[in-house]
Design a protein around this motif. Structure first.
Motif, mmCIF file in Angstrom:
data_model
loop_
_atom_site.group_PDB
_atom_site.id
_atom_site.type_symbol
_atom_site.label_atom_id
_atom_site.label_comp_id
_atom_site.label_asym_id
_atom_site.label_seq_id
_atom_site.Cartn_x
_atom_site.Cartn_y
_atom_site.Cartn_z
ATOM 1 N N CYS A 13 -0.498 5.757 -6.924
ATOM 2 C CA CYS A 13 0.171 4.921 -5.920
ATOM 3 C C CYS A 13 1.561 4.528 -6.414
ATOM 4 O O CYS A 13 1.889 4.663 -7.596
ATOM 5 N N ASP A 14 2.368 4.009 -5.498
ATOM 6 C CA ASP A 14 3.647 3.429 -5.882
ATOM 7 C C ASP A 14 3.423 2.207 -6.767
ATOM 8 O O ASP A 14 2.355 1.575 -6.731
ATOM 9 N N ALA A 15 4.454 1.852 -7.528
ATOM 10 C CA ALA A 15 4.340 0.730 -8.469
ATOM 11 C C ALA A 15 3.979 -0.569 -7.758
ATOM 12 O O ALA A 15 3.148 -1.340 -8.235
ATOM 13 N N SER A 16 4.593 -0.826 -6.609
ATOM 14 C CA SER A 16 4.326 -2.075 -5.894
ATOM 15 C C SER A 16 2.882 -2.143 -5.404
ATOM 16 O O SER A 16 2.246 -3.203 -5.457
ATOM 17 N N ILE A 17 2.334 -1.023 -4.962
ATOM 18 C CA ILE A 17 0.939 -0.979 -4.516
ATOM 19 C C ILE A 17 0.003 -1.196 -5.699
ATOM 20 O O ILE A 17 -0.992 -1.937 -5.596
ATOM 21 N N ASN A 18 0.310 -0.564 -6.823
ATOM 22 C CA ASN A 18 -0.545 -0.732 -8.001
ATOM 23 C C ASN A 18 -0.649 -2.190 -8.424
ATOM 24 O O ASN A 18 -1.731 -2.692 -8.718
ATOM 25 N N MET A 19 0.477 -2.888 -8.458
ATOM 26 C CA MET A 19 0.447 -4.284 -8.877
ATOM 27 C C MET A 19 -0.167 -5.181 -7.800
ATOM 28 O O MET A 19 -0.865 -6.146 -8.111
ATOM 29 N N ALA A 20 0.079 -4.871 -6.547
ATOM 30 C CA ALA A 20 -0.493 -5.663 -5.464
ATOM 31 C C ALA A 20 -2.008 -5.509 -5.424
ATOM 32 O O ALA A 20 -2.735 -6.472 -5.156
ATOM 33 N N LEU A 21 -2.507 -4.311 -5.710
ATOM 34 C CA LEU A 21 -3.956 -4.100 -5.705
ATOM 35 C C LEU A 21 -4.613 -4.837 -6.857
ATOM 36 O O LEU A 21 -5.688 -5.433 -6.691
ATOM 37 N N ASP A 22 -3.979 -4.844 -8.023
ATOM 38 C CA ASP A 22 -4.533 -5.626 -9.138
ATOM 39 C C ASP A 22 -4.625 -7.106 -8.777
ATOM 40 O O ASP A 22 -5.637 -7.769 -9.041
ATOM 41 N N LYS A 253 -4.858 -3.461 4.162
ATOM 42 C CA LYS A 253 -3.743 -4.108 4.858
ATOM 43 C C LYS A 253 -3.212 -5.282 4.035
ATOM 44 O O LYS A 253 -2.000 -5.509 3.951
ATOM 45 N N GLU A 254 -4.124 -6.020 3.438
ATOM 46 C CA GLU A 254 -3.731 -7.149 2.587
ATOM 47 C C GLU A 254 -2.927 -6.674 1.384
ATOM 48 O O GLU A 254 -1.928 -7.297 0.989
ATOM 49 N N VAL A 255 -3.364 -5.567 0.785
ATOM 50 C CA VAL A 255 -2.664 -5.005 -0.367
ATOM 51 C C VAL A 255 -1.245 -4.585 0.015
ATOM 52 O O VAL A 255 -0.272 -4.925 -0.670
ATOM 53 N N TYR A 256 -1.115 -3.865 1.117
ATOM 54 C CA TYR A 256 0.202 -3.387 1.535
ATOM 55 C C TYR A 256 1.132 -4.541 1.894
ATOM 56 O O TYR A 256 2.341 -4.494 1.623
ATOM 57 N N GLN A 257 0.593 -5.576 2.488
ATOM 58 C CA GLN A 257 1.425 -6.733 2.829
ATOM 59 C C GLN A 257 1.912 -7.437 1.563
ATOM 60 O O GLN A 257 3.081 -7.830 1.470
ATOM 61 N N LEU A 258 1.017 -7.593 0.579
ATOM 62 C CA LEU A 258 1.404 -8.229 -0.677
ATOM 63 C C LEU A 258 2.441 -7.385 -1.414
ATOM 64 O O LEU A 258 3.399 -7.916 -1.995
ATOM 65 N N ALA A 259 2.270 -6.071 -1.383
ATOM 66 C CA ALA A 259 3.240 -5.182 -2.021
ATOM 67 C C ALA A 259 4.616 -5.347 -1.401
ATOM 68 O O ALA A 259 5.632 -5.431 -2.103
ATOM 69 N N GLN A 260 4.656 -5.407 -0.078
ATOM 70 C CA GLN A 260 5.936 -5.491 0.624
ATOM 71 C C GLN A 260 6.612 -6.841 0.421
ATOM 72 O O GLN A 260 7.825 -6.903 0.180
ATOM 73 N N THR A 261 5.855 -7.912 0.531
ATOM 74 C CA THR A 261 6.451 -9.244 0.487
ATOM 75 C C THR A 261 6.728 -9.743 -0.926
ATOM 76 O O THR A 261 7.584 -10.591 -1.129
ATOM 77 N N LYS A 262 6.005 -9.204 -1.920
ATOM 78 C CA LYS A 262 6.161 -9.702 -3.279
ATOM 79 C C LYS A 262 6.657 -8.631 -4.243
ATOM 80 O O LYS A 262 7.742 -8.765 -4.822
ATOM 81 N N TYR A 263 5.906 -7.559 -4.396
ATOM 82 C CA TYR A 263 6.196 -6.617 -5.471
ATOM 83 C C TYR A 263 7.322 -5.637 -5.162
ATOM 84 O O TYR A 263 7.735 -4.879 -6.039
ATOM 85 N N GLU A 264 7.821 -5.650 -3.932
ATOM 86 C CA GLU A 264 9.015 -4.876 -3.612
ATOM 87 C C GLU A 264 10.248 -5.773 -3.479
ATOM 88 O O GLU A 264 11.343 -5.282 -3.206
#
Length: 287
Positions: A13-22, A253-264
């Motif tokens: 996965c992309d870096a932002s997704i990896n951290m958001a999933l953790d 969906k929760e993971v992708y939202q967290l990735a977009q709003t925080k880790y990106e």
């Protein structure tokens, strides 16, 4: 008696997704939605992750990141920068109140890293815990693999893996990098040095400080080989049974939202912790 944990192999996965999933795994376990869980994953592109409190404006070369097509993300955990490329990464979440988890950060590392130790044994590598002398800990570095810290894996004094940990919402999150190989040229090009001579000197000395599974076994390992070995390693080392964890569509969906709003976001990735707190980021991190 073996405890039952969830098991998730989320692939590349992309870096932002990896951290958001953790972070999402931590939140879900805190809310009682999932059991203790072990996750394996890779990185879609070379990625540099930095520690929660790490300063980046004077240490990271962002032009070089762009040159190499390297993604950049700040971790929820502490520690120094890690270049994630040809590696297996693991993460795990478990309640702080679990009777198997010591209160001490170092003792918790020791217990949970038994899975990493046993994983290397599965691949024929006799690694051991790094327990450096007190004065070694004072030698700070921006690059994770330049020195081992307590209870990371070493072979003949060379560091094999890097780990980081945080405790939040009553849950312990630990994740770690297990390289198959390492691009040392790219690694040192991503950091700022006072001179090119200093950069080259650091790069040349690095080969005496770190190693990888491919170097040790003189063989090309694959992601699939690594997941098989380290899955068995964690089952043995932690005395657990692993059952597949299926994420729902709403969870993703929760993971992708967290990735977009925080880790990106630039606020999370490049600002100091005080600046992030002023912008609403208030997580409590132990390193």
């Amino acid at each position: 008696m073996e405890k039952v944990w969830g098991y998730l192999d989320s692939g590349f996965c992309d870096a932002s997704i990896n951290m958001a999933l953790d972070e999402s795994l931590l939140n879900w376990h805190s809310n009682g939605e999932i059991p203790p869980t072990l996750r394996f994953y890779g990185w879609k592109e070379p990625s540099l992750s930095v520690g929660h409190f790490q300063k980046v404006d004077r240490s990271i070369d962002f032009d070089a990141l762009q040159k190499y097509g390297c993604q950049f993300v700040r971790r929820l955990t502490g520690g120094s920068a890690v270049l994630h490329d040809n590696e297996l990464t693991y993460s795990l979440v478990i309640s702080e109140d679990d009777p198997s988890i010591p209160k001490s950060v170092q003792d918790a590392y020791y217990i949970l890293s038994k899975g990493v130790l046993e994983g290397y044994k599965q691949l024929g590598v006799q690694a051991d815990y790094a327990i450096p002398k007190r004065e070694i800990g004072k030698d700070r570095t921006a690059i994770c693999f330049e020195k081992p810290v307590y209870y990371e894996m070493v072979v003949d004094g060379k560091k094999l893996s890097g780990n980081a940990q945080t405790r939040k919402k009553g849950v312990l999150l630990q994740h770690g990098s297990i390289p198959m190989s390492m691009d040392i040229q790219m690694l040192f090009d991503l950091f700022l040095f006072p001179s090119e001579k200093m950069r080259q000197r650091k790069r040349d000395s690095f080969v005496n400080k770190a190693t990888t599974i491919n170097q040790l076994r003189n063989n090309e390992h694959t992601y699939e080989m690594m997941t098989t070995a380290f899955k068995k390693g964690f089952q043995t080392g932690l005395d657990i049974e692993l059952k597949p964890l299926q994420l729902t569509e709403d969870m993703w969906k929760e993971v992708y939202q967290l990735a977009q709003t925080k880790y990106e976001s630039e606020t999370w990735n490049q600002k100091l912790s005080k600046e992030r707190a002023m912008n609403g980021e208030t997580s409590r991190v132990h390193t």
